[in-house]
Enzyme design. Structure first.
Site, PDB file in Angstrom:
ATOM      1  N   HIS A 141     -28.549  47.417 -25.813  1.00 21.87           N
ATOM      2  CA  HIS A 141     -27.796  48.664 -25.892  1.00 21.87           C
ATOM      3  C   HIS A 141     -27.847  49.224 -27.311  1.00 21.87           C
ATOM      4  O   HIS A 141     -27.202  48.699 -28.225  1.00 21.87           O
ATOM      5  CB  HIS A 141     -26.348  48.437 -25.460  1.00 21.87           C
ATOM      6  CG  HIS A 141     -25.503  49.678 -25.528  1.00 21.87           C
ATOM      7  ND1 HIS A 141     -24.155  49.636 -25.815  1.00 21.87           N
ATOM      8  CD2 HIS A 141     -25.817  50.991 -25.349  1.00 21.87           C
ATOM      9  CE1 HIS A 141     -23.688  50.874 -25.815  1.00 21.87           C
ATOM     10  NE2 HIS A 141     -24.667  51.701 -25.537  1.00 21.87           N
ATOM     11  N   GLU A 153     -26.243  45.984 -29.101  1.00 24.32           N
ATOM     12  CA  GLU A 153     -25.540  44.984 -28.306  1.00 24.32           C
ATOM     13  C   GLU A 153     -26.552  44.315 -27.381  1.00 24.32           C
ATOM     14  O   GLU A 153     -27.202  44.995 -26.567  1.00 24.32           O
ATOM     15  CB  GLU A 153     -24.418  45.628 -27.488  1.00 24.32           C
ATOM     16  CG  GLU A 153     -23.243  46.075 -28.331  1.00 24.32           C
ATOM     17  CD  GLU A 153     -22.149  46.745 -27.517  1.00 24.32           C
ATOM     18  OE1 GLU A 153     -20.964  46.472 -27.779  1.00 24.32           O
ATOM     19  OE2 GLU A 153     -22.475  47.542 -26.626  1.00 24.32           O
ATOM     20  N   ASN A 191     -17.962  50.106 -26.681  1.00 26.35           N
ATOM     21  CA  ASN A 191     -17.427  51.124 -25.774  1.00 26.35           C
ATOM     22  C   ASN A 191     -16.095  50.714 -25.167  1.00 26.35           C
ATOM     23  O   ASN A 191     -15.247  51.571 -24.895  1.00 26.35           O
ATOM     24  CB  ASN A 191     -18.436  51.430 -24.671  1.00 26.35           C
ATOM     25  CG  ASN A 191     -19.471  52.443 -25.122  1.00 26.35           C
ATOM     26  OD1 ASN A 191     -19.261  53.166 -26.084  1.00 26.35           O
ATOM     27  ND2 ASN A 191     -20.601  52.496 -24.445  1.00 26.35           N
TER      28      ASN A 191
END
Length: 565
Positions: A141, A153, A191
């Site tokens: 990510h 990530e 997030n």
């Protein structure tokens, strides 16, 4: 360790094209794929424009730009990925699209190729389950803009092969990124923390008690983040924020993760932020960051011509210096034995307590008035048996009348006024926050029975001294702490769950979201006790169980222990 030299990227929007750029700049051969020749050509255009801007700014030579562009081939056929060592999928956040792509790739790529998803919140386990070899599926990510932000990530499932994890982590380091390896959980690290913070800010805006500009000032100036939460939500895309909220809420059923009603309404009517030209703000055109509906700058009439600053310490000194530089006549009262009668009639009197104004226990608010003593008779604090702020500041309060607005800057100062103040004297509490890279913020608290003129005068006085100011209801946490402390508490809960370590969480938020310091560095600077006490005050006032401080936060507060050592 397997070698990765050729990479495929599927999906060539802004994010996918940015990932292509990252790989190509690191010297890898890249195959960029999108669904049609036109979309593939659009991806090429994104890369040429991005590297062109870098050349114009002197960050990239024309020779290096040509080399980067030469390492990339563009296609609209997945079959062109047959020779890739690693394929990164960067298509929209729709599970059905991602599963279809991964299933199709099974019949195209080599058996030893790694399949990675750039998903920001969807389940990697569910994506992997659609493939014949789930052990080679992993999350990679990147954060937008991928060429700029350092975080990657690396998300593993229960079936991900350790060799695959090691290879992807090592590749991220080769790319100059900061990898954080975590398991498959909704929102992952960044997030899961960021989107709930944005959702809380949107709910605060829904109340109508705080303007969007003030909420953004609280985040940018008060906390020190790169931009305010509503501006950031517009930049990310309100549809994306809602999608991540939906995923988080479905996984956790935490009310704080649910998409706020206003967010859902904006998405429904197509106001998605910068990309559509309208969101919380209106923009010059789709894709622009130029706000066109900002309120006109207006002067703040009513700043006090003379101010007294009562108290000692760095804050008192800073206030005296700022007010004096602004042309205000300032009286500095830093001696408890000073004659305070002369303060009568001063338009604004600011009280600055804190540790340097009293003994340690008084400064923390633990011992303000001797047990059993009426506040109006208090002359000394039980713990230090000497002159303390409640006696000193109380004497100041007794010398004032309705001509003066009294401004306590902290809880000890406010407590010192109990039983000592003329009912005709207006009290306007403020919170003066630590300076950040965007300036210094002062929150002016409007009490339910307060005088609007007094509030305006205090607001104007601090604004004239160079502070960014905002006026808000006199509620626990005001705006800044009401945004920040629950956000920090979420990070502690994540740590307590065993999902990620404190250092990795801080890395995720600094490298992925541009925070100047991570949540645990913030807690260690503020003090776990102060954060826990602030959350308790907010929870007591609102009854919201989500504001209850994490047990791990309370433990660190009681033990006076830092998180980062």
């Amino acid at each position: 360790m397997r070698e990765i030299t050729t990479v495929g990227v599927i999906g060539l929007g802004t994010m996918g094209a940015g990932i292509v750029e990252v790989f190509a700049k690191a010297g890898l051969s890249v195959v960029g794929v999108d669904g049609t020749p036109e979309l593939a050509e659009r991806g090429r255009g994104f890369l040429e424009a991005s590297t062109g801007r870098a050349v114009a700014k002197g960050r990239l030579s024309e020779e290096d730009q040509a080399a980067v562009l030469g390492r990339v081939t563009w296609s609209h056929r997945l079959t062109d990925l047959a020779g890739a060592d690693l394929v990164v999928e960067a298509v929209p956040e729709r599970m059905e699209i991602k599963r279809d792509i991964f299933t199709t790739l099974d019949g195209i790529v080599r058996e030893d190729a790694i399949l990675a998803s750039n998903t920001s919140s969807l389940s990697l386990t569910e994506i992997a389950a659609a493939t014949a070899q789930p052990q080679r599926v992993i999350g990679m990510h990147f954060f937008n803009p991928a060429p700029v932000l350092a975080l990657v990530e690396v998300i593993t499932t229960l079936l991900t092969d350790d060799e695959v994890t090691g290879a992807v982590r090592e590749l991220a380091v080769r790319l100059g990124k900061k990898p954080v390896v975590v398991g498959d959980r909704a929102g992952f690290v960044a997030n899961a923390l960021l989107i709930t913070y944005l959702a809380r800010a949107i709910r605060m805006y829904e109340t109508g008690h705080v303007s969007r500009e003030d909420i953004d000032a609280a985040g940018k100036v008060g906390i020190g983040l790169p931009m305010g939460p509503l501006t950031l939500a517009d930049l990310i895309g309100l549809d994306v924020v809602k999608e991540v909220c939906d995923v988080l809420y479905a996984a956790t059923h935490e009310p704080s993760a649910a998409p706020p009603a206003l967010l859902q309404q904006l998405v429904t009517v197509g106001r998605l932020g910068r990309k559509t030209g309208q969101g919380f703000y209106a923009y010059e055109k789709p894709g622009s960051g130029v706000v066109t509906d900002a309120p006109e700058a207006v002067g703040r009439p009513g700043a006090a011509s003379s101010v007294a600053v009562v108290g000692t310490g760095d804050l008192a000194t800073d206030l005296v210096d700022r007010l004096t530089a602004a042309g205000t006549t300032v009286t500095a009262v830093d001696d408890p034995g000073a004659d305070t009668a002369s303060l009568a009639g001063t338009p604004v009197v600011v009280l600055v307590g804190g540790p340097e104004g009293s003994c340690e226990d008084c400064g923390s608010g633990d011992c303000l008035i001797a047990e059993g003593v009426d506040p109006s008779d208090a002359t000394a604090c039980e713990c230090c048996h000497g002159t303390a702020p409640e006696a000193w500041f109380g004497a100041v309060a007794e010398s004032l009348d309705s001509r003066t607005v009294l401004v306590p800057t902290d809880e000890p100062s406010a407590w010192a006024l109990l039983g000592r103040i003329d009912p005709e004297v207006q009290v306007v509490p403020v919170a003066v926050h630590r300076p950040t890279r965007s300036g210094s913020l002062v929150e002016v608290a409007r009490q339910i029975d307060g005088d609007d003129g007094a509030v305006r005068s205090v607001d104007a006085t601090f604004a004239a001294a160079g502070f960014v100011t905002l006026v808000t209801r006199d509620r626990a946490g005001l705006v800044v702490d009401a945004l920040l402390y629950p956000h920090l508490n979420d990070a502690v809960r994540m740590l307590d769950s065993g999902y990620a370590g404190a250092a990795d969480i801080d890395t995720a938020m600094t490298a992925g979201c541009g925070y100047p310091q991570g949540p645990f560095a913030m807690i260690d600077e503020i003090g776990a006790d102060e954060v826990a006490d602030g959350l308790t005050d907010m929870q007591t006032e609102t009854g919201d169980p989500a504001l209850s401080p994490s047990p791990l936060l309370v433990e660190h507060a009681v033990a006076n222990r830092s998180f980062l050592g």
